[in-house]
Design a protein around this motif. Structure first.
Motif, short mmCIF file in Angstrom:
data_model
loop_
_atom_site.label_atom_id
_atom_site.label_comp_id
_atom_site.label_asym_id
_atom_site.label_seq_id
_atom_site.Cartn_x
_atom_site.Cartn_y
_atom_site.Cartn_z
N SER A 74 -35.22 9.08 -48.58
CA SER A 74 -35.06 10.33 -49.33
C SER A 74 -33.68 10.95 -49.11
O SER A 74 -33.24 11.79 -49.89
N LYS A 75 -33.00 10.54 -48.05
CA LYS A 75 -31.68 11.10 -47.74
C LYS A 75 -30.55 10.40 -48.47
O LYS A 75 -29.54 11.02 -48.82
N ASN A 76 -30.68 9.10 -48.63
CA ASN A 76 -29.58 8.33 -49.18
C ASN A 76 -30.11 7.04 -49.81
O ASN A 76 -30.51 6.12 -49.11
N THR A 77 -30.09 7.00 -51.12
CA THR A 77 -30.61 5.82 -51.83
C THR A 77 -29.62 4.66 -51.83
O THR A 77 -29.94 3.57 -52.29
N GLN A 78 -28.42 4.91 -51.31
CA GLN A 78 -27.40 3.86 -51.27
C GLN A 78 -27.58 2.93 -50.07
O GLN A 78 -26.98 1.86 -50.02
N VAL A 79 -28.40 3.34 -49.11
CA VAL A 79 -28.65 2.51 -47.93
C VAL A 79 -29.83 1.59 -48.20
O VAL A 79 -30.83 2.00 -48.78
N ASP A 80 -29.72 0.35 -47.76
CA ASP A 80 -30.82 -0.61 -47.88
C ASP A 80 -31.74 -0.45 -46.67
O ASP A 80 -31.38 -0.81 -45.56
N TYR A 81 -32.93 0.10 -46.90
CA TYR A 81 -33.90 0.28 -45.82
C TYR A 81 -35.03 -0.72 -45.96
O TYR A 81 -35.55 -0.93 -47.07
N HIS A 82 -35.41 -1.33 -44.84
CA HIS A 82 -36.47 -2.33 -44.85
C HIS A 82 -37.43 -2.15 -43.68
O HIS A 82 -37.01 -1.77 -42.57
N LEU A 83 -38.68 -2.44 -43.90
CA LEU A 83 -39.69 -2.43 -42.85
C LEU A 83 -39.52 -3.70 -42.01
O LEU A 83 -39.41 -4.80 -42.55
N GLY A 84 -39.48 -3.54 -40.71
CA GLY A 84 -39.33 -4.71 -39.84
C GLY A 84 -39.16 -4.28 -38.40
O GLY A 84 -39.21 -3.09 -38.07
N THR A 85 -38.98 -5.24 -37.53
CA THR A 85 -38.79 -4.99 -36.10
C THR A 85 -37.58 -5.75 -35.60
O THR A 85 -37.04 -6.62 -36.30
N ALA A 86 -37.17 -5.44 -34.38
CA ALA A 86 -36.05 -6.17 -33.80
C ALA A 86 -36.41 -7.64 -33.59
O ALA A 86 -35.55 -8.51 -33.66
N GLU A 87 -37.68 -7.89 -33.36
CA GLU A 87 -38.14 -9.28 -33.16
C GLU A 87 -38.30 -10.04 -34.47
O GLU A 87 -38.28 -11.26 -34.50
N ASN A 88 -38.45 -9.31 -35.57
CA ASN A 88 -38.63 -9.93 -36.88
C ASN A 88 -37.99 -9.04 -37.95
O ASN A 88 -38.64 -8.17 -38.51
N THR A 89 -36.73 -9.28 -38.23
CA THR A 89 -35.99 -8.44 -39.18
C THR A 89 -36.22 -8.84 -40.63
O THR A 89 -35.95 -8.06 -41.54
N ASN A 90 -36.64 -10.08 -40.85
CA ASN A 90 -36.80 -10.63 -42.20
C ASN A 90 -35.46 -10.77 -42.92
O ASN A 90 -35.42 -10.85 -44.17
N LEU A 91 -34.38 -10.82 -42.17
CA LEU A 91 -33.06 -11.02 -42.76
C LEU A 91 -32.67 -12.49 -42.65
O LEU A 91 -33.18 -13.23 -41.80
N ASN A 92 -31.76 -12.91 -43.50
CA ASN A 92 -31.26 -14.27 -43.46
C ASN A 92 -30.37 -14.48 -42.24
O ASN A 92 -29.78 -13.53 -41.71
N SER A 93 -30.25 -15.70 -41.79
CA SER A 93 -29.39 -16.02 -40.67
C SER A 93 -27.93 -15.72 -41.02
O SER A 93 -27.49 -15.93 -42.15
N GLU A 94 -27.21 -15.19 -40.04
CA GLU A 94 -25.79 -14.86 -40.17
C GLU A 94 -25.52 -14.04 -41.44
O GLU A 94 -24.60 -14.31 -42.21
N SER A 95 -26.33 -12.99 -41.61
CA SER A 95 -26.23 -12.17 -42.82
C SER A 95 -25.61 -10.80 -42.59
O SER A 95 -25.35 -10.07 -43.54
N VAL A 96 -25.36 -10.42 -41.31
CA VAL A 96 -24.72 -9.14 -41.02
C VAL A 96 -23.53 -9.35 -40.09
O VAL A 96 -23.52 -10.29 -39.29
N ASN A 97 -22.55 -8.47 -40.20
CA ASN A 97 -21.31 -8.61 -39.42
C ASN A 97 -21.33 -7.85 -38.11
O ASN A 97 -20.47 -8.02 -37.26
N GLY A 98 -22.32 -6.97 -37.95
CA GLY A 98 -22.45 -6.20 -36.72
C GLY A 98 -23.76 -5.46 -36.69
O GLY A 98 -24.40 -5.27 -37.73
N ILE A 99 -24.18 -5.06 -35.49
CA ILE A 99 -25.49 -4.41 -35.32
C ILE A 99 -25.36 -3.23 -34.36
O ILE A 99 -24.70 -3.33 -33.33
N ILE A 100 -26.03 -2.13 -34.72
CA ILE A 100 -26.14 -0.98 -33.83
C ILE A 100 -27.62 -0.74 -33.53
O ILE A 100 -28.45 -0.77 -34.44
N GLY A 101 -27.94 -0.50 -32.28
CA GLY A 101 -29.30 -0.15 -31.87
C GLY A 101 -29.23 1.08 -30.98
O GLY A 101 -28.80 0.99 -29.83
#
Length: 260
Positions: A74-101
């Motif tokens: 509701s704050k920003n529709t430009q961000v891609d938000y997905h349901l998931g966990t750190a153990e199972n992100t459902n993202l493709n391998s080598e698909s992000v350039n950096g991570i913040i936790g």
């Protein structure tokens, strides 16, 4: 974790606001580029994800709480938000350039599985920036004096730096540096030790509702007893001595910066 944060009070989104200094430090450690893609793991209601995006960086936000993600969307529709966990992100391998936790690893079910998953989705030479607090640091919070059982329960769930380091290295991450963070007087994000310099903050029910230690781990009787003692000590000036007795140079929280 999803159950906890699906039921957390509205105070979370009202008091857990992005802190400008923390935003800048996270980006300093991540060193993002505007043309690349990044992940905010355990993004919650997207407070920091939204700030990163507003600064021109492309972020994906992942969280196990659907309720939290709905607020984030509701704050920003430009961000891609997905349901998931750190153990199972459902993202493709080598698909992000950096991570913040940020303030999330103590909610993960398995550090080893989580870091292995984050290593998988991270591109080579990509950075992982973790913002957390260690048990040693938390033992230096003066909150221990007034809410001993709550702090004990909070400390137990926090992985030590040594445990985090081992899990990261098992996943093949290389730790590049660590950077302690000391609570700033103008901190905007009202997480657990936000009242380090201003004990009055803990009398605000909305602030306590936005802190999982108070809202889910604490016993109400202990909270009431602790607040009463804190009120007395503030009024008679004793709280200054209590606070001074817990002063240390360990830092209140910790940035851990690793690289693939």
């Amino acid at each position: 974790m999803s159950t906890k944060y699906n039921t957390i009070g509205k105070g979370y989104n009202n008091t857990r606001k992005p802190d400008p200094y923390l935003v800048e430090r996270m980006l300093f450690h991540l060193q993002p580029q505007t043309a690349l893609r990044y992940l905010d793991i355990g993004c919650g209601t997207g407070n920091y994800t939204n700030e990163f995006q507003k600064k021109g960086y492309h972020f994906i936000g992942i969280d196990p709480s659907e309720k939290m993600l709905n607020k984030a969307k509701s704050k920003n529709t430009q961000v891609d938000y997905h349901l998931g966990t750190a153990e199972n992100t459902n993202l493709n391998s080598e698909s992000v350039n950096g991570i913040i936790g940020s303030l999330t690893i103590h909610h993960w079910f398995s550090l080893t599985k989580a870091f292995t998953e984050l290593y998988r989705v991270l591109k080579p030479k990509g950075r992982l920036v973790i913002f957390t607090s260690t048990p040693k640091q938390m033992q230096g919070y003066w909150l221990n004096h007034y809410f001993p059982k709550m702090l004990q329960d909070s400390i137990v769930q926090m992985p030590s730096f040594e445990v985090v380091k081992e899990a990261m290295e098992q996943a093949n991450f290389t730790i590049k540096k660590t950077d302690p963070y000391f609570i700033q007087p103008d901190l905007q994000d009202k997480f657990l030790y936000c009242g380090k310099e201003n004990p009055e903050l803990y009398f605000d029910e909305n602030i306590r509702n936005g802190i999982s230690s108070f809202s889910h781990l604490a016993n109400m009787a202990e909270v009431e007893k602790g607040l009463l003692a804190l009120r007395t000590d503030i009024d008679n000036g004793t709280v200054k001595k209590v606070m001074e007795s817990y002063e240390n140079n360990l830092g209140d929280y910790l940035y851990i910066v690793a690289e693939k």
